[in-house]
Design a protein around this motif. Structure first.
Motif, mmCIF file in Angstrom:
data_model
loop_
_atom_site.group_PDB
_atom_site.id
_atom_site.type_symbol
_atom_site.label_atom_id
_atom_site.label_comp_id
_atom_site.label_asym_id
_atom_site.label_seq_id
_atom_site.Cartn_x
_atom_site.Cartn_y
_atom_site.Cartn_z
ATOM 1 N N SER A 1 0.832 -1.195 0.000
ATOM 2 C CA SER A 1 0.000 0.000 0.000
ATOM 3 C C SER A 1 0.871 1.250 0.000
ATOM 4 O O SER A 1 2.042 1.217 0.382
ATOM 5 C CB SER A 1 -0.911 0.015 1.228
ATOM 6 N N SER A 2 0.271 2.368 -0.414
ATOM 7 C CA SER A 2 0.987 3.643 -0.388
ATOM 8 C C SER A 2 1.347 4.035 1.039
ATOM 9 O O SER A 2 2.402 4.618 1.288
ATOM 10 C CB SER A 2 0.126 4.735 -1.028
ATOM 11 N N LYS A 3 0.463 3.707 1.979
ATOM 12 C CA LYS A 3 0.733 4.009 3.385
ATOM 13 C C LYS A 3 1.974 3.270 3.870
ATOM 14 O O LYS A 3 2.750 3.796 4.670
ATOM 15 C CB LYS A 3 -0.472 3.645 4.251
ATOM 16 N N TYR A 4 2.152 2.045 3.398
ATOM 17 C CA TYR A 4 3.338 1.265 3.807
ATOM 18 C C TYR A 4 4.618 1.933 3.309
ATOM 19 O O TYR A 4 5.603 2.042 4.046
ATOM 20 C CB TYR A 4 3.236 -0.153 3.261
ATOM 21 N N THR B 1 5.040 5.117 2.601
ATOM 22 C CA THR B 1 5.216 6.356 3.373
ATOM 23 C C THR B 1 5.802 6.066 4.746
ATOM 24 O O THR B 1 6.740 6.739 5.202
ATOM 25 C CB THR B 1 3.862 7.064 3.523
ATOM 26 N N ALA B 2 5.250 5.051 5.428
ATOM 27 C CA ALA B 2 5.726 4.707 6.775
ATOM 28 C C ALA B 2 7.167 4.215 6.745
ATOM 29 O O ALA B 2 7.964 4.530 7.639
ATOM 30 C CB ALA B 2 4.816 3.647 7.391
ATOM 31 N N LYS C 1 9.493 7.172 6.232
ATOM 32 C CA LYS C 1 9.505 7.939 7.476
ATOM 33 C C LYS C 1 10.360 7.247 8.536
ATOM 34 O O LYS C 1 11.123 7.891 9.270
ATOM 35 C CB LYS C 1 8.068 8.081 7.984
ATOM 36 N N THR D 1 9.056 12.698 5.127
ATOM 37 C CA THR D 1 8.064 12.147 4.213
ATOM 38 C C THR D 1 8.729 11.678 2.924
ATOM 39 O O THR D 1 9.868 12.068 2.601
ATOM 40 C CB THR D 1 6.999 13.197 3.878
#
Length: 718
Positions: A638-641, A643-644, A647, A653
């Motif tokens: 996922s895109s969230k993965y 990003t995390a 980070k 970011t």
């Protein structure tokens, strides 16, 4: 006489009240026992829970302090910071590229530890009017003298208070949890101060989460509270810091967490006991009515014409009662024998009656305890058949002058009580019975017996059984298949060998997966004890207890390191040889190797995938089509993965990371090539010149054309 008249009689009332008194007293004893055990269990569970929470609390805070110490240590050894200090000392201007490298260095140190609670890292040089953070350079109105810095190394405060200033910057007036240390390059003199600023609210949230159900917690530095939250009245659990002997922690639990409450499981047990008590009262009423009737009939029959027929009917009822007593006799005898063995014979009544009832009529008795061993894969049905065979053999060997009583302790152990008027021959009869017993149970089963000396007093039966159990403990050093007699003189030694650093040795062997050192550890314990000590039963018990604790602590240390879930480690079953004991614990220890391998394999797979994703970004950061969505689709995440992960790795970011890499490449082209600005923007992945200029100025605080025009002499504005 009707039933109502019988229930109104004084005999019925006295009998029923007696039953009620016994039942109620039993219920009160049961309730007291339940409450005591419930309180004890709850207290043990609560203590274990809060000790675990105190350790988690300390580990969480220690991780923050350790991250801060690493940052300060790395900056102290940074050649870039040293170069900055030397430039300042010579009153030379700081060029923008050195400034860019310094800010990057501070930013990297801030993010390298994966600690999201760190807000910023501040570098202050003595007698200098600028302060460096991970994001900017803060200009001061005058130079700062840090020689009088008196703030504790760990404190909740703000930089304005520490520096006695009134700066309007958020970094200065906002309260942080500040961990500070001296800046001194290598082992030189102090040149300034480095402060690691933790987000106070995030730290508070982390500590609150780590403390669980605790009603209060505190962090102390040099005995003074740095963080203190919640109530102070309660049970305190202290924990020392592992990273600094000046730091300590405590969590506070409410006192009612360790006491009995109606909502506890013990209340259900008491309610269950109450209903059982009521049921017994109903049964008591029934039996009181039934067994008082014959006596009322006798009183009713006196003076009547048909007294003979009435007495005959009464005797018929009595015969029925006697038949019940005879049917219950085997169970009653086992119950009385159990009470004698357990030492609960205070209320057993007339000793001569007991001897007669359980057939211990003769003067002398010898107590033995039999151990049946089928190996580690013993069958419950086989053991049950063997115990039955031993019981039948005891009955066959008994006669008018000699009696053998059996009492099963558990599925693999049985007490034998040899009773005779000739005490001198009891040991011989034990050896004879031992030989027959081995033939009866078969070759698959190894029979070992522990026996006490010949006794005369029935009151000594419980002690004699305990001595037989102690004698059986000699299996540990002597082996199986023999008869061992209790010797009080040889049992008093407490001397045994166990390595002083046993936990460290075993933990290291497990972590290194060094089977040879683990094998040597157990073999050395067995060999040294066999060769150098007298191997008493009590010393053996102490040795087994210490060995169990050592194995448990070593395995827990390894589980903690590799993130393997904790679980209970069972003790080695009783009555085992030393070889079997060390083999049991050795197998437990070596089984953990598979868990370690599985844990490392999972971790390596995750790390490898993450490294591939970061490398993909680094290789394609100049591609204008690179995006979060494209990366996520390429790696099926996922895109969230994404990003995390960025980070976590870099403390910024995804977009900021890509922009900094592109601008860094642009700086290199501006310095080392004559390409036009449009071509450089294209080379760095920008399709829009305006975006390129805006991003360059946001990072370098100047336009690309200005940077190229004065790339060698551009100074930091003072």
């Amino acid at each position: 006489m009707n039933a109502m008249e019988a229930r109104k009689s004084r005999f019925f009332k006295n009998m029923f009240l007696s039953y009620c008194l016994i039942i109620i007293l039993s219920f009160l004893v049961y309730s007291a026992t339940v409450i005591y055990e419930a309180v004890k269990v709850k207290e043990n569970q609560a203590v274990t829970y809060y000790e675990t929470k105190a350790q988690a609390f300390a580990n969480g805070m220690d991780q923050q302090i350790y991250s801060a110490q690493n940052i300060i240590s790395n900056l102290n050894n940074s050649s870039l910071i040293n170069k900055l200090y030397m430039t300042v000392q010579m009153n030379s201007p700081v060029d923008s590229y050195l400034l860019y490298q310094i800010l990057n260095d501070i930013r990297y140190q801030k993010t390298a530890g994966d600690d999201f609670n760190i807000s910023d890292v501040v570098l202050m040089l003595n007698n200098y009017n600028k302060i460096y953070t991970s994001d900017e350079v803060i200009h001061l109105s005058d130079r700062i003298d840090l020689s009088g810095w008196k703030t504790d190394r760990l404190a909740v405060t703000d930089l304005n208070t520490c520096l006695n200033r009134n700066n309007s910057k958020l970094t200065f007036f906002k309260k942080y949890l500040i961990y500070s240390g001296a800046y001194q390059y290598g082992s030189g003199s102090q040149r300034g101060i480095i402060c690691v600023l933790f987000e106070n609210q995030k730290i508070q949230d982390m500590l609150k989460s780590a403390s669980g159900e605790a009603c209060g917690y505190a962090v102390y530095y040099n005995g003074k509270p740095v963080i203190k939250e919640g109530i102070e009245d309660g049970r305190v659990f202290n924990q020392a810091s592992r990273v600094s002997n000046l730091i300590s922690y405590e969590i506070i639990a409410k006192k009612d967490k360790f006491g009995f409450e109606l909502s506890d499981l013990g209340s259900i047990a008491m309610l269950f006991g109450f209903f059982i008590c009521m049921g017994y009262l109903i049964i008591a009423y029934f039996f009181a009515n039934r067994y008082s009737s014959p006596f009322e009939k006798i009183r009713h029959l006196v003076g009547k014409e048909k007294i003979v027929s009435g007495v005959m009917d009464l005797l018929g009822e009595r015969n029925g009662y006697m038949q019940q007593v005879h049917n219950m006799s085997p169970y009653a005898s086992q119950g009385i024998l159990h009470s004698l063995i357990m030492g609960n014979d205070e209320e057993s009544g007339n000793k001569e009656f007991i001897k007669e009832f359980i057939q211990l009529k003769r003067v002398f008795f010898l107590t033995a305890m039999v151990d049946l061993y089928y190996g580690e894969m013993w069958g419950k049905e086989e053991a049950k058949k063997a115990l039955k065979a031993i019981s039948n053999l005891a009955e066959q060997e008994s006669d008018a002058e000699f009696k053998i009583l059996c009492y099963e302790k558990d599925t693999l152990h049985v007490y034998l009580i040899f009773n005779s008027n000739n005490g001198e021959h009891l040991e011989d009869r034990l050896y004879e019975f031992f030989d027959k017993m081995k033939k009866t149970v078969g070759a698959k089963c190894v029979v070992t017996v522990g026996a006490d000396d010949v006794k005369e007093e029935l009151e000594e039966l419980s002690v004699s059984c305990d001595n037989a159990m102690l004698a059986l403990e000699k299996i540990l050093w002597e082996g199986r298949g023999c008869i061992y007699f209790h010797d009080s003189q040889s049992e008093c030694s407490m001397n045994y060998y166990f390595p002083k650093d046993g936990i460290r040795q075993l933990t290291k062997g497990i972590k290194d997966q060094d089977r040879e050192s683990i094998s040597y550890f157990f073999e050395e314990i067995e060999r040294r004890n066999q060769m150098e000590f007298d191997n008493s039963v009590y010393a053996g018990k102490l040795l087994l207890s210490e060995l169990y604790v050592t194995v448990v602590k070593a395995m827990q240390a390894v589980w903690d390191q590799y993130g393997i879930p904790l679980r209970r480690v069972d003790k080695c079953p009783p009555y085992r040889t030393m070889e079997e004991v060390t083999g049991y614990y050795s197998s437990l220890v070596t089984d953990i190797f598979l868990e370690i391998d599985q844990s490392e394999e999972i971790r390596e797979n995750n790390n490898q995938s993450d490294l591939e994703l970061i490398e993909y970004i680094n290789q394609n950061d100049k591609d204008p089509n690179l995006s979060l969505t494209q990366i996520a689709e390429h790696f099926s995440v996922s895109s969230k993965y994404v990003t995390a992960l960025v980070k976590k790795q870099f403390g910024m970011t995804y977009l900021k990371y890509v922009q900094e890499r592109r601008i860094s490449h642009a700086i290199d082209l501006l310095k080392n090539s004559s390409l036009s600005l449009e071509k450089i923007a294209e080379e760095c992945g920008y399709t829009n010149m305006l975006t390129f200029r805006r991003n360059f100025k946001a990072i370098m605080a100047c336009n690309p054309s200005d940077f190229r025009g004065d790339k060698t002499g551009e100074d930091e504005s003072l």
